[in-house]
Design a protein around this motif. Structure first.
Motif, short mmCIF file in Angstrom:
data_model
loop_
_atom_site.label_atom_id
_atom_site.label_comp_id
_atom_site.label_asym_id
_atom_site.label_seq_id
_atom_site.Cartn_x
_atom_site.Cartn_y
_atom_site.Cartn_z
N LEU A 257 0.82 -1.21 0.00
CA LEU A 257 0.00 0.00 0.00
C LEU A 257 0.86 1.26 0.00
CD1 LEU A 257 -2.85 -1.12 2.40
CD2 LEU A 257 -3.02 -0.68 -0.05
N PHE A 258 2.00 1.19 0.65
CA PHE A 258 2.95 2.31 0.58
C PHE A 258 3.43 2.50 -0.85
CE2 PHE A 258 7.48 3.46 0.48
CZ PHE A 258 7.43 4.72 1.05
N ALA A 301 -10.84 -8.12 10.88
CA ALA A 301 -10.01 -7.06 11.46
C ALA A 301 -8.73 -6.87 10.66
CB ALA A 301 -9.67 -7.38 12.92
N SER A 302 -8.23 -5.65 10.67
CA SER A 302 -6.98 -5.33 9.99
C SER A 302 -6.10 -4.54 10.95
CB SER A 302 -7.26 -4.53 8.71
OG SER A 302 -6.07 -4.34 7.96
N ALA A 303 -5.00 -4.04 10.44
CA ALA A 303 -4.08 -3.25 11.26
C ALA A 303 -3.33 -2.28 10.37
CB ALA A 303 -3.08 -4.16 11.99
N GLY A 304 -2.91 -1.18 10.94
CA GLY A 304 -2.07 -0.21 10.26
C GLY A 304 -0.89 0.13 11.16
N HIS A 332 -6.98 -4.13 1.01
CA HIS A 332 -6.65 -3.08 0.04
C HIS A 332 -6.86 -1.68 0.60
CE1 HIS A 332 -10.97 -3.67 -0.16
NE2 HIS A 332 -11.07 -2.46 -0.68
N VAL A 333 -7.43 -1.57 1.80
CA VAL A 333 -7.72 -0.27 2.40
C VAL A 333 -6.53 0.17 3.25
CG1 VAL A 333 -9.25 1.03 3.92
CG2 VAL A 333 -10.19 -0.76 2.44
N ASP A 334 -6.01 1.35 2.96
CA ASP A 334 -4.83 1.88 3.66
C ASP A 334 -5.26 2.56 4.95
OD1 ASP A 334 -2.49 2.99 4.51
OD2 ASP A 334 -1.98 3.96 2.61
N PRO A 538 -11.86 -2.15 9.19
CA PRO A 538 -11.93 -0.98 8.31
C PRO A 538 -13.34 -0.51 8.01
CG PRO A 538 -10.26 -2.50 7.53
CD PRO A 538 -10.99 -3.21 8.63
N ASP A 539 -14.33 -1.42 8.06
CA ASP A 539 -15.70 -1.01 7.77
C ASP A 539 -16.38 -0.37 8.97
OD1 ASP A 539 -16.10 -3.18 9.39
OD2 ASP A 539 -17.37 -4.30 8.00
#
Length: 782
Positions: A257-258, A301-304, A332-334, A538-539
């Motif tokens: 994504l970067f 769940a995701s993480a950043g 795909h969501v940053d 993310p949602d």
């Protein structure tokens, strides 16, 4: 005669040469050379030029641009010896090679060896043509154009980037990563020979399909290198033992994504390769941590994660999601750029600003009690209250009530403006204005902005904008003074790490959890790095029980443990204007200037610029404020008197009073220090001067059940109203419900109060002498 004849021939040759040159220049102008530097595919590189991610061109061709010094000399030796040993000596066309190739073709009836130079091969790549005589002449013309416009090393570099290596792969760097999984700079002798021969028949010699045939051709190159004395026989024999392994074409996919974010900039600036500030080793460690922790993330769940180097602002690690390929996790969501509720992560900035404004020091007494500000009634995360707490305790325990109280004094709009000036932009929905809820996450910001703000705690109060490219300009903003930043980071360093983690690096860290468990944050600062972690869906759907310290904290400490230069602890020097002093509660002043009888609790505090601000008064005017209360006594009896008491003499005394709202949480020994003496018998006998009877709530007890009246469906209940009554004690009564002041009863004849919701309530009453009584009751819906 001879000399005249020679002169005529020389003149003719000169004229012919000039005509040919003019003709060539005219042709060069009419049929310009295709641009060898045109941008097709784009390659995003780390700081050390490690490929992070490549983007194919519109035709699906993969090319990782490379310079001559980024390719192994072994490959260049093998290429020039096998393909064009006279490359640096001919003008683009080698007449001897062409003559030899033509003779072999006439003699054998087939092509035995090619006569094309490397320059001619580049020409054919740039301008493809049919294998005909006219096509060969066109190729030769293009080769001459290349030699006219470019230096030899530039032409060789074109070949390194444009040569076909099978399928959609072009260029030696792409081939090296695709078939050998390493950069072209690290090629062995055998690997260099293999890549040197592949462009001769890229489809037939693909290692993933025909490894045996590829090895045969490679060995041919190796033997020629030995025969020509370029490489030693021993070196070649070792290389011949190395097998060609069937390898799959695998694209680099680090920091996807970067890289996608950087791709737009590469295209905008027409750069085929964009070198970023990302550290390949840190990125690998970061992604490894996320892979390890993936199993603990709930479904969806995701993480950043964002890692910024404090000294430069360079972004050294970037993970926009937990797994780029996981569609069920919205990979795909940053989430580094996503606007989310920051929870409690803004509290360090609030307290730092309050210290800068001279309102607080690190041990200032704050009230952690139930409060209501108009229609806003904040709650602590764990739904309990601690009464009197210091600034340090409030921040370390992330208590909500003290933060809301301090924000009201600082002003929400001012706080948000100061954050923006320091580099943290707070976003509000629609036309909403800053309000008290902002300090608890009632607004939005990004992980990128949050990390930017936290860099101020490692940079003497000055934040630095994350820099993605080495040439990106340095942007710094003052968030706090150096002293306030040091005090806050010192407080945050004392926060216990998550279970199973050790804070060897002296990390100052803060967590946050948004309303409904939609966002879990952890942001940490060491001397070298600032790291931010976000986890959630993310949602925006909730993840009950996933709070910052539990969900994001372990990831934060895993990443810090993997970072270089984080083993010696935090060694930042304390600013000269920060001093440790002893202070006293409840007044909040220096211990050495406070009378011992007024120093109920002694603490150590960090102060700024020599200022020791006293305990703040309560914002509710009718509430008892901390401070000295003066009263009068009869020196003969030691009992209290007023102007209405008939005594020959009276003297003044003082007692240090705690804020009324925290008194229900005080120990009896502390309450006793505030208790005033009884009234002297010489005082009037009115109710105001009654004494000697213990203070007690008299019309309600622990078995009390108050019933809300039944209402029609959908209608709001009017509540149940009662008189709060007490007996005994001295002077007027102060009433609190669930720790929140609700009124004063100066005549001691009752305070009318309405309960509008069902639930358990704690009633508390104080008298003017500091006596207290408490009683739990229950309100029930019918």
């Amino acid at each position: 005669m001879v000399w005249k004849r020679v002169g005529r021939y020389s003149l003719r040759l000169l004229v012919a040469g000039v005509v040919c040159l003019l003709g060539f220049l005219l042709a060069d102008r009419i049929w310009p050379l295709p641009d060898p530097d045109r941008v097709r595919s784009v390659l995003i590189l780390a700081q050390d030029r490690t490929p992070l991610r490549a983007f194919a061109d519109s035709e699906g061709v993969w090319r990782y641009p490379v310079t001559l010094d980024e390719v192994s000399p072994r490959y260049v030796q093998a290429l020039l010896e096998y393909e064009d040993r006279w490359f640096y000596r001919h003008p683009g066309i080698n007449p001897l090679a062409l003559a030899r190739a033509g003779w072999q073709w006439l003699e054998g009836g087939r092509v035995v060896s090619g006569g094309s130079t490397l320059t001619m091969q580049v020409a054919r790549i740039l301008d493809p043509h049919e294998r005909t005589l006219s096509g060969k002449l066109r190729q030769m013309f293009r080769a001459l154009q290349l030699e006219w416009h470019y230096h030899k090393d530039e032409i060789l570099t074109f070949y390194l980037n444009l040569a076909p290596f099978g399928g959609p792969i072009e260029g030696v760097q792409t081939a090296s990563f695709a078939w050998l999984h390493k950069p072209a700079l690290e090629l062995s002798y055998a690997e260099a020979a293999l890549l040197a021969v592949l462009p001769q028949a890229p489809s037939r010699l693909r290692p993933d399909r025909h490894p045996e045939l590829a090895q045969q051709y490679r060995d041919k190159v190796l033997r020629r290198m030995a025969a020509q004395g370029v490489w030693t026989q021993e070196t070649v024999e070792d290389a011949l033992r190395e097998p060609v392994i069937r390898a799959r074409f695998r694209q680099p996919m680090a920091a996807p994504l970067f890289a996608q974010r950087m791709k737009a900039q590469a295209f905008a600036t027409q750069q085929a390769r964009l070198q970023t500030a990302l550290d390949a080793n840190i990125q690998w460690a970061l992604e490894n941590v996320l892979r390890t922790r993936m199993g603990s993330l709930p479904a969806g769940a995701s993480a950043g994660v964002l890692v910024v180097e404090n000294s430069t602002g360079y972004v050294r690690g970037y993970a926009g999601s937990a797994d780029f390929f996981a569609a069920d996790r919205f990979g795909h969501v940053d989430m580094v750029q996503a606007v989310r509720s920051p929870g409690s992560t803004l509290k360090p900035f609030l307290y730092g600003m309050a210290v800068d404004d001279g309102l607080l020091h690190s041990a200032s007494l704050l009230s952690d009690v139930p409060i209501r500000r108009e229609d806003y009634a904040p709650q602590n995360f764990f739904r309990h209250f601690s009464g009197a707490v210091s600034l340090a305790q409030a921040l370390q325990q992330s208590l909500n009530i003290p933060a809301v109280d301090v924000l009201q004094r600082l002003n929400p709009a001012s706080f948000v403006a100061r954050l923006r000036n320091g580099g943290v932009t707070i976003r509000f929905p629609g036309q909403a204005e800053p309000n008290l809820s902002v300090i608890l996450g009632g607004a939005g910001t990004t992980l990128e902005d949050l990390v930017r703000g936290f860099t101020a705690f490692a940079r003497e109060g000055v934040s630095i904008k994350p820099r993605f490219l080495p040439a990106e300009p340095l942007v710094e903003r003052r968030m706090l003074s150096a002293g306030a930043a040091w005090i806050i980071q010192d407080i945050l360093r004392a926060v216990s790490p998550p279970e199973g983690s050790v804070n060897h690096a002296g990390i100052a860290w803060k967590t946050g959890t948004s309303y409904g468990f939609r966002d879990a944050w952890a942001v940490g600062v060491s001397d070298a790095y600032t790291v931010g972690v976000w986890t959630g869906r993310p949602d925006g759907t909730p993840l009950p029980g996933r709070f910052g310290a539990y969900a994001a904290g372990p990831i934060l400490f895993d990443i810090f443990r993997a970072l270089p230069g984080n083993v010696n602890g935090n060694v930042r020097r304390r600013p000269d204007n920060v001093e440790r002093v002893d202070i006293c509660w409840p007044l909040g002043g220096r211990a050495d200037t406070t009378a011992p009888k007024h120093c109920h609790v002694r603490l150590q505090a960090w102060t700024l610029d020599g200022r020791v601000p006293p305990t703040l008064p309560n914002v509710q005017q009718y509430s008892w404020s901390a401070g000295l209360q003066t009263y009068w006594v009869n020196p003969q009896t030691g009992l209290r008197v007023t102007s209405e008491c008939v005594v020959p003499e009276r003297v003044s005394r003082q007692v240090a009073m705690w804020p009324l709202e925290v008194q229900p949480w005080l120990a009896d020994s502390v309450l006793e220090k505030m208790r005033l003496p009884g009234f002297d018998p010489a005082c009037p006998t009115s109710r105001q001067y009654q004494g000697g009877v213990e203070l007690a709530i008299r019309n309600l007890d622990a078995s009390t059940r108050l019933y809300l009246p039944a209402t029609a469906s959908g209608q709001q209940t009017l509540g149940v109203t009662v008189d709060l009554l007490a007996q005994g004690g001295e002077g007027q009564y102060f009433w609190l419900v669930n720790g929140e002041p609700v009124g004063i009863d100066p005549e001691r004849d009752g305070l009318r109060y309405t309960f509008t919701r069902a639930g358990d309530y704690d009633l508390t009453v104080f008298d003017a002498a500091g006596a207290v009584d408490k009683m739990p009751i229950r309100v029930v819906s019918q």
